[in-house]
Design a protein around this motif. Structure first.
Motif, short mmCIF file in Angstrom:
data_model
loop_
_atom_site.label_atom_id
_atom_site.label_comp_id
_atom_site.label_asym_id
_atom_site.label_seq_id
_atom_site.Cartn_x
_atom_site.Cartn_y
_atom_site.Cartn_z
N GLY A 80 4.25 0.38 -3.11
CA GLY A 80 5.11 1.17 -2.26
C GLY A 80 4.35 2.25 -1.53
N LYS A 81 3.36 2.81 -2.20
CA LYS A 81 2.55 3.86 -1.58
C LYS A 81 1.56 3.29 -0.57
CE LYS A 81 -0.67 7.63 -2.70
NZ LYS A 81 -1.35 8.38 -3.78
N VAL A 82 0.79 2.29 -0.98
CA VAL A 82 -0.29 1.77 -0.14
C VAL A 82 0.25 0.92 1.01
CG1 VAL A 82 -2.30 0.25 -0.11
CG2 VAL A 82 -2.00 1.88 -1.97
N VAL A 83 1.22 0.06 0.71
CA VAL A 83 1.75 -0.85 1.73
C VAL A 83 2.95 -0.23 2.44
CG1 VAL A 83 2.70 -3.15 2.18
CG2 VAL A 83 0.91 -2.86 0.45
N GLY A 84 3.95 0.20 1.66
CA GLY A 84 5.17 0.72 2.27
C GLY A 84 4.97 2.02 3.01
N ALA A 85 4.31 3.00 2.36
CA ALA A 85 4.10 4.31 2.98
C ALA A 85 2.80 4.40 3.77
CB ALA A 85 4.13 5.39 1.89
N ARG A 86 2.03 3.32 3.77
CA ARG A 86 0.77 3.25 4.52
C ARG A 86 -0.17 4.40 4.14
NH1 ARG A 86 1.14 -0.68 8.20
NH2 ARG A 86 -0.76 0.00 9.27
N ARG A 87 -0.28 4.64 2.85
CA ARG A 87 -1.19 5.65 2.34
C ARG A 87 -2.40 4.96 1.73
NH1 ARG A 87 0.89 10.52 0.45
NH2 ARG A 87 -1.16 10.80 -0.52
N GLY A 88 -3.31 5.78 1.17
CA GLY A 88 -4.43 5.27 0.41
C GLY A 88 -4.31 5.75 -1.02
N GLY A 89 -5.44 6.10 -1.62
CA GLY A 89 -5.44 6.60 -2.99
C GLY A 89 -6.83 6.60 -3.55
N PHE A 90 -6.94 6.95 -4.84
CA PHE A 90 -8.25 6.84 -5.47
C PHE A 90 -8.32 5.52 -6.21
CE2 PHE A 90 -7.16 10.07 -9.17
CZ PHE A 90 -6.00 9.37 -9.44
N CYS A 91 -9.38 5.30 -6.98
CA CYS A 91 -9.72 3.94 -7.43
C CYS A 91 -8.58 3.22 -8.12
CB CYS A 91 -10.95 3.98 -8.33
SG CYS A 91 -10.71 4.84 -9.92
N TYR A 92 -7.88 3.90 -9.04
CA TYR A 92 -6.83 3.23 -9.80
C TYR A 92 -5.72 2.71 -8.89
CZ TYR A 92 -9.14 6.49 -13.02
OH TYR A 92 -10.07 7.23 -13.71
N GLU A 93 -5.48 3.41 -7.81
CA GLU A 93 -4.40 3.05 -6.90
C GLU A 93 -4.79 1.92 -5.95
OE1 GLU A 93 -2.03 6.95 -5.90
OE2 GLU A 93 -4.18 7.39 -5.77
N VAL A 94 -5.86 2.11 -5.20
CA VAL A 94 -6.18 1.12 -4.17
C VAL A 94 -6.75 -0.16 -4.77
CG1 VAL A 94 -6.41 2.76 -2.29
CG2 VAL A 94 -8.40 2.27 -3.70
N ASN A 95 -7.50 -0.08 -5.86
CA ASN A 95 -8.00 -1.31 -6.47
C ASN A 95 -6.87 -2.09 -7.15
OD1 ASN A 95 -10.74 -1.64 -5.84
ND2 ASN A 95 -11.39 -0.15 -7.37
N THR A 96 -5.89 -1.39 -7.72
CA THR A 96 -4.74 -2.10 -8.28
C THR A 96 -3.97 -2.82 -7.18
OG1 THR A 96 -4.48 -0.56 -10.13
CG2 THR A 96 -2.55 -1.85 -9.51
N ALA A 97 -3.72 -2.13 -6.07
CA ALA A 97 -3.01 -2.76 -4.96
C ALA A 97 -3.78 -3.98 -4.45
CB ALA A 97 -2.79 -1.75 -3.84
N PHE A 98 -5.09 -3.86 -4.33
CA PHE A 98 -5.90 -4.97 -3.87
C PHE A 98 -5.85 -6.13 -4.86
CE2 PHE A 98 -10.32 -6.66 -2.69
CZ PHE A 98 -9.86 -7.28 -1.54
N ALA A 99 -5.86 -5.82 -6.15
CA ALA A 99 -5.78 -6.86 -7.18
C ALA A 99 -4.47 -7.65 -7.07
CB ALA A 99 -5.90 -6.23 -8.57
#
Length: 287
Positions: A80-99
């Motif tokens: 919801g953060k990375v795709v829906g809200a078009r945000r980024g994050g630190f490793c735990y967030e963006v690598n999880t979304a990519f996974a």
């Protein structure tokens, strides 16, 4: 277009749970977010392309810490953060979304815990960092990492022990004590990664540490950084740093409106309120 089935999973690459595989519409939304086409096959070339697109479109940033936003290590919340809200994050967030995206495309993905080497040359706390072990349709294994800031542009060959040349430098994966692996960039150790697959919940303590501890640089500094076709752009507080074809530029943004415009125009992040580091800002290294 559908992805061809992947081969059986080796013992150190667990089959992802059903809940970790996104729907077709969620995969399509994520692909639109990063400006990528759905690959025909879950192979190594497609992974390289997806890795690059993620780095070019999803910022490495710690703004939530300084906006008072909660960071929940839950796949739905992170998508919801990375795709829906078009945000980024630190490793735990963006690598999880990519996974999650990669699993939806047919790749086998394991979460690996890593310890980042500090300036004194010692690895940090357990679960200091998250990286991804990705298995392709042909059974090739790659170390993918879209959450370490200024790092490799493309996934690294997990089983190669020689030099791996990348636009980000010369990388090497070497054997480390107790069966771990050290990832080196231009001869300098970056992090020590464990081979054992982990669950997302295992990273909760590491994420909490980096959100709250005065020993972590994240609560003490602001960073929003993105790979570009010609280099990298980083906004650290009001300091805008650009690297274009090896040339470094730096300038201080003079107003809140200019800072908001930079977040919006350069990183795609729309902010009503600017993040503020309580007690002052120290420059942050984007990793």
């Amino acid at each position: 277009m559908t992805t061809e089935p992947t081969p059986s999973v080796p013992s150190e690459s667990p089959v992802p749970s059903e809940s970790s595989v996104p729907s077709v519409s969620e995969v399509e939304a994520h692909l639109r977010r990063i400006g990528a086409e759905r690959p025909v096959r879950a192979d190594a070339p497609a992974l390289r392309a997806l890795h690059l697109r993620h780095l070019l479109t999803v910022p490495f940033e710690n703004l939530s810490i300084h906006l008072g936003e909660d960071i929940v290590l839950d796949e739905r919340a992170l998508l919801g953060k990375v795709v829906g809200a078009r945000r980024g994050g630190f490793c735990y967030e963006v690598n999880t979304a990519f996974a999650v995206l990669l699993r939806g495309l047919g790749y086998r993905v394991s979460l690996l815990q890593a310890r980042v080497f500090g300036d004194e040359g010692r690895p940090g706390i357990p679960y200091d960092h998250m990286a991804l072990l990705v298995e392709t349709a042909e059974g090739e294994r790659r170390l993918a990492d879209v959450g370490f800031g200024d790092h490799s542009t493309f996934p690294l060959d997990f089983d190669e022990r020689g030099d791996q040349r990348d636009p980000g430098g010369v990388f090497r994966i070497v054997e480390a004590p107790e069966g771990d692996l050290d990832v080196l960039r231009d001869g300098k150790p970056q992090y020590r990664v464990e081979r054992r697959p982990r669950e997302l919940a295992d990273f909760t303590a590491g994420a909490w540490y980096h959100r709250t501890s005065p020993d972590s640089h994240f609560p003490r500094s602001l960073v929003c950084s993105l790979l570009t076709e010609e280099g990298r752009i980083t906004l650290s507080g009001r300091k805008l740093i650009t690297r274009t074809r090896g040339e470094r530029g730096e300038r201080i943004l003079g107003s809140e409106e200019e800072a908001r415009s930079a977040y919006r125009d350069l990183f795609g992040i729309a902010l009503d309120v600017l993040p503020v580091v309580r007690g002052g800002i120290s420059d942050s290294n984007p990793q």
